[in-house]
Each structure stands twice: as C-alpha cells, then as structure tokens.
Design a protein around this motif. Structure first.
Motif, PDB file in Angstrom:
ATOM      1  N   ASN A 172       0.809  -1.213   0.000  1.00 41.83           N
ATOM      2  CA  ASN A 172       0.000   0.000   0.000  1.00 41.83           C
ATOM      3  C   ASN A 172       0.847   1.269   0.000  1.00 41.83           C
ATOM      4  O   ASN A 172       0.496   2.270  -0.626  1.00 41.83           O
ATOM      5  CB  ASN A 172      -0.930  -0.006   1.214  1.00 41.83           C
ATOM      6  CG  ASN A 172      -1.975  -1.097   1.143  1.00 41.83           C
ATOM      7  OD1 ASN A 172      -2.896  -1.035   0.347  1.00 41.83           O
ATOM      8  ND2 ASN A 172      -1.820  -2.115   1.977  1.00 41.83           N
ATOM      9  N   ARG A 173       1.971   1.240   0.697  1.00 40.47           N
ATOM     10  CA  ARG A 173       2.790   2.449   0.787  1.00 40.47           C
ATOM     11  C   ARG A 173       3.389   2.810  -0.571  1.00 40.47           C
ATOM     12  O   ARG A 173       3.399   3.978  -0.962  1.00 40.47           O
ATOM     13  CB  ARG A 173       3.899   2.270   1.828  1.00 40.47           C
ATOM     14  CG  ARG A 173       4.632   3.571   2.121  1.00 40.47           C
ATOM     15  CD  ARG A 173       5.664   3.419   3.225  1.00 40.47           C
ATOM     16  NE  ARG A 173       5.073   3.047   4.494  1.00 40.47           N
ATOM     17  CZ  ARG A 173       5.692   3.168   5.667  1.00 40.47           C
ATOM     18  NH1 ARG A 173       6.920   3.675   5.718  1.00 40.47           N
ATOM     19  NH2 ARG A 173       5.106   2.786   6.773  1.00 40.47           N
ATOM     20  N   SER A 174       3.877   1.813  -1.303  1.00 42.98           N
ATOM     21  CA  SER A 174       4.450   2.112  -2.616  1.00 42.98           C
ATOM     22  C   SER A 174       3.372   2.613  -3.570  1.00 42.98           C
ATOM     23  O   SER A 174       3.629   3.474  -4.424  1.00 42.98           O
ATOM     24  CB  SER A 174       5.137   0.878  -3.199  1.00 42.98           C
ATOM     25  OG  SER A 174       4.196  -0.090  -3.608  1.00 42.98           O
ATOM     26  N   GLU A 204      -1.093   3.195   5.480  1.00 42.52           N
ATOM     27  CA  GLU A 204       0.059   2.973   4.607  1.00 42.52           C
ATOM     28  C   GLU A 204      -0.092   3.724   3.286  1.00 42.52           C
ATOM     29  O   GLU A 204       0.883   4.283   2.764  1.00 42.52           O
ATOM     30  CB  GLU A 204       0.240   1.480   4.360  1.00 42.52           C
ATOM     31  CG  GLU A 204       0.748   0.709   5.579  1.00 42.52           C
ATOM     32  CD  GLU A 204       2.142   1.154   5.973  1.00 42.52           C
ATOM     33  OE1 GLU A 204       3.086   0.904   5.212  1.00 42.52           O
ATOM     34  OE2 GLU A 204       2.292   1.781   7.040  1.00 42.52           O
ATOM     35  N   ARG A 205      -1.301   3.730   2.728  1.00 36.89           N
ATOM     36  CA  ARG A 205      -1.510   4.466   1.478  1.00 36.89           C
ATOM     37  C   ARG A 205      -1.250   5.956   1.681  1.00 36.89           C
ATOM     38  O   ARG A 205      -0.614   6.614   0.850  1.00 36.89           O
ATOM     39  CB  ARG A 205      -2.930   4.223   0.977  1.00 36.89           C
ATOM     40  CG  ARG A 205      -3.134   2.818   0.445  1.00 36.89           C
ATOM     41  CD  ARG A 205      -4.596   2.449   0.235  1.00 36.89           C
ATOM     42  NE  ARG A 205      -4.723   0.995   0.198  1.00 36.89           N
ATOM     43  CZ  ARG A 205      -5.871   0.321   0.193  1.00 36.89           C
ATOM     44  NH1 ARG A 205      -7.018   0.993   0.201  1.00 36.89           N
ATOM     45  NH2 ARG A 205      -5.888  -0.996   0.173  1.00 36.89           N
ATOM     46  N   ARG A 207       0.621   7.377   4.051  1.00 35.52           N
ATOM     47  CA  ARG A 207       2.042   7.630   4.328  1.00 35.52           C
ATOM     48  C   ARG A 207       2.850   7.692   3.040  1.00 35.52           C
ATOM     49  O   ARG A 207       3.708   8.563   2.858  1.00 35.52           O
ATOM     50  CB  ARG A 207       2.607   6.530   5.235  1.00 35.52           C
ATOM     51  CG  ARG A 207       2.214   6.657   6.690  1.00 35.52           C
ATOM     52  CD  ARG A 207       3.064   5.758   7.569  1.00 35.52           C
ATOM     53  NE  ARG A 207       2.554   5.726   8.926  1.00 35.52           N
ATOM     54  CZ  ARG A 207       1.801   4.747   9.432  1.00 35.52           C
ATOM     55  NH1 ARG A 207       1.492   3.690   8.686  1.00 35.52           N
ATOM     56  NH2 ARG A 207       1.364   4.790  10.675  1.00 35.52           N
ATOM     57  N   GLY A 208       2.606   6.730   2.148  1.00 39.54           N
ATOM     58  CA  GLY A 208       3.335   6.729   0.887  1.00 39.54           C
ATOM     59  C   GLY A 208       3.049   7.958   0.057  1.00 39.54           C
ATOM     60  O   GLY A 208       3.961   8.525  -0.572  1.00 39.54           O
ATOM     61  N   LYS A 211       4.758  11.101   1.817  1.00 39.51           N
ATOM     62  CA  LYS A 211       6.220  11.043   1.720  1.00 39.51           C
ATOM     63  C   LYS A 211       6.684  11.459   0.320  1.00 39.51           C
ATOM     64  O   LYS A 211       7.640  12.223   0.166  1.00 39.51           O
ATOM     65  CB  LYS A 211       6.714   9.639   2.053  1.00 39.51           C
ATOM     66  CG  LYS A 211       8.233   9.490   2.069  1.00 39.51           C
ATOM     67  CD  LYS A 211       8.604   8.099   2.589  1.00 39.51           C
ATOM     68  CE  LYS A 211      10.121   7.945   2.695  1.00 39.51           C
ATOM     69  NZ  LYS A 211      10.777   7.895   1.382  1.00 39.51           N
TER      70      LYS A 211
END
Length: 339
Positions: A172-174, A204-205, A207-208, A211
């Motif tokens: 999810n982050r990527s 996570e989504r 945060r990615g 960032k």
C-alpha cells in the motif's frame, strides 16, 4: 400390505447409514469408514464399490467422529466485512474456492471490524476450527492473543504484524507514492487525499502519498475523512470542494470513495474530470472500469492475496508475511501516463 405413512412437512429427513452402504457394497462397516477417512488404505476396487453405493443411497458421512479422533474439523473461519464493497465479496469467492480445492469447509464470519471479532473468538474456538483468514486488518492485540491462546492460527489481509499473526498485504505504501507521482506528472499542483477511517491499509496508502509529495517539494495535501463507501466519498468531496480551496488532483482510499467523489465533482460543481480535477482510486473493483467512472486505480491481486492467505494458514511458521505488489490501471480520470 401396510404402508408407512408419508413424512410430514418439517419432519427431519432420514439419512442413509454407513451400515446400509456396507450392506449394498458387500463390505464391512469399518471398510466404509476407511473409505471416507483421509489417508486410509483401501483397494481401488473396494473404494469404487463403496463410493457407488454411497452415491446411490445419497450417503453423507458424519464428520463428528473424525473431528473427535483427530482434533481437526476441516473448517476455516473466513472473516469479511462491508459487503457493500466488492473487494470483500471477491476475496471471499477466491478464498472459499481455494479452501474447497483442499477439501476444507468455510465458516463465514460477517463483522464490520476486528473489535467485533474479539467478542466471538470464544465461539470460534468452540467449533474447533482449524484456522482463521480475515479480510479485515487485525487492530486489536486482544483478538490475536485470544486466538493464540486457543491454538488457532490466523492470517490477516493488509494488517499490522504483531505476535504470531501471519499477514498477506498489498504494498500500500508504494502505491501511495506512485499515485503522487502520477498526479504530479499529470500537472497537478494542489493535491488532496480522501482518507478512510483508521486501518492499516489506509494509513500505509496515506504515508506513501505524503512522503512522495514531500520528496517532490509539494505542500501537504488537503485531507478529508471519507470512510470507505460511495456515499461517504460523495459527502467528503462536497466538503472539500466547498471549502474555497479547490484541489486539482485527488487520491482516494478506495474505489467506492473515488466514484462518489467523481459524481460530486461533476454533478455538484460542474467540473470536468480530468480537465479540472484528476482522481485516482484503489482496489480496481469491477465498476471502476465501467464507462461512467472509467477510473484510474490500483489493482489488488485478489488471487495472490487469497492464495497467500491459504498457504500461510497451512504451512507457514507464525509471524510470516507476504507482500503483493499492486498494479496501476490507467483510465480516463488522469491525464498522463507515468514515465
């Protein structure tokens, strides 16, 4: 000649016994039991005769003796929630199909959150289930500890790792980072994020996404909590666009929220997508590809998530994890194909 009276409506149906099957097949009752016991040695000829007799009599073996003997029920509890979201129904379909291939039965547990799962852990252990696969993230350590205490292995999708919990997750982050790149490369300068309520995948989504915006020297996006449904996405988009500060690119926590946002953008404000506002969703549910939404989104590989869940439940040591890469699906709500 007297006849037995016909069965009354609602009366319990009589079931063929193993004795009747043995009599028809010309074997002993213990042979019938061996035929229907996994791993028992029986000749091919005898097995064929017993199965033919069982089919003719519509015999269904009683699972209780095997459960008492082995301590295993052959039942896996599959926890799902939010049937309004096709993500969960598709996950359930994939998992039950894989379990059926392994001759395992499914116990459906429908709950909106793992907090509710906490209340029924005792009930699950009463049924001697062999494991739990949860399509919902496990947020409560109480749930995992209770299942561990009952010696029930558990696999959770898109969940945090703690204790002996096995997890299968989309990266999810990527995906959040890729969403940011896609919107920025498409010319967006003022971005927004329509968030879900607290969950590991949602966090996570986001945060990615945040960032990558920071890495590319853009300000933090505007943020509105939209939950996970179409109605909540519509309302959150109205709130966001009514604030007087209009974003030109929106990343949404899932497709239902994104489709709600699309309708609000077009119907409430008369704006064009992607001309005035670009929108990115997540999940790639079937309606995301319909001609109306035609939504750019991230495909979660449901087959891989389901296969990973079943594999970890069966063979993996405790605390093992699998991460499945998402796939960007470009459609008509964004302007530019990323390099």
């Amino acid at each position: 000649m007297s006849r037995s009276p016909p069965p009354q409506p609602g009366a319990p149906r009589a079931h063929a016994s193993s004795t009747a099957v043995a009599r028809r097949a010309g074997v002993s009752q213990s042979t019938v039991s061996r035929v229907f016991s996994a791993g028992a040695a029986v000749s091919a000829d005898v097995r064929e005769r017993v199965l033919k007799a069982a089919a003719e009599l519509n015999y269904k073996p009683n699972a209780l003796p095997a459960i008492l003997q082995t301590g295993r029920s052959g039942i896996v509890a599959v926890v799902v929630g939010g049937f309004y979201n096709p993500f969960f129904t598709e996950f359930l379909r994939c998992v039950t199909s894989l379990l059926r291939e392994q001759r395992l039965e499914t116990m459906l547990v429908d709950t909106s959150s793992d907090d509710n799962l906490d209340d029924i852990v005792g009930e699950l252990s009463r049924y001697r289930i062999d494991g739990v696969i949860s399509s919902l993230a496990i947020r409560s350590t109480r749930v995992a500890r209770k299942l561990e205490a009952a010696d029930i292995p558990i696999v959770a999708v898109n969940s945090k790792k703690f204790g002996n919990l096995r997890t299968v997750s989309t990266d999810n982050r990527s995906a959040g980072a890729v969403a940011a790149d896609l919107l920025i490369d498409g010319g967006c300068l003022k971005l927004a994020y329509l968030a879900g309520r607290e969950s590991t995948a949602q966090s996570e989504r986001e945060r990615g996404f945040l960032k990558r915006l920071k890495e590319r020297h853009l300000p933090e996006p505007e943020r509105a909590v939209a939950g996970f449904s179409y109605e909540e996405g519509y309302a959150a988009a109205v709130e966001l666009l009514s604030s007087g500060s209009r974003p030109d690119g929106i990343f949404c926590v899932n497709d239902l929220v994104a489709i709600g946002a699309l309708d609000a953008i077009r119907l409430e404000f008369g704006l064009s997508v992607p001309g005035d506002v670009q929108v990115v969703g997540f999940d790639d549910i079937p309606m995301a590809g319909w001609r109306g939404p035609n939504l750019t989104t991230f495909h979660q590989d449901m087959d891989a998530l389901a296969a990973g869940s079943v594999a970890l439940l069966a063979d993996a040591p405790a605390s093992q994890s699998i991460v499945v890469p998402p796939r960007l699906v470009l459609r008509g709500t964004t302007r530019q194909t990323p390099v």
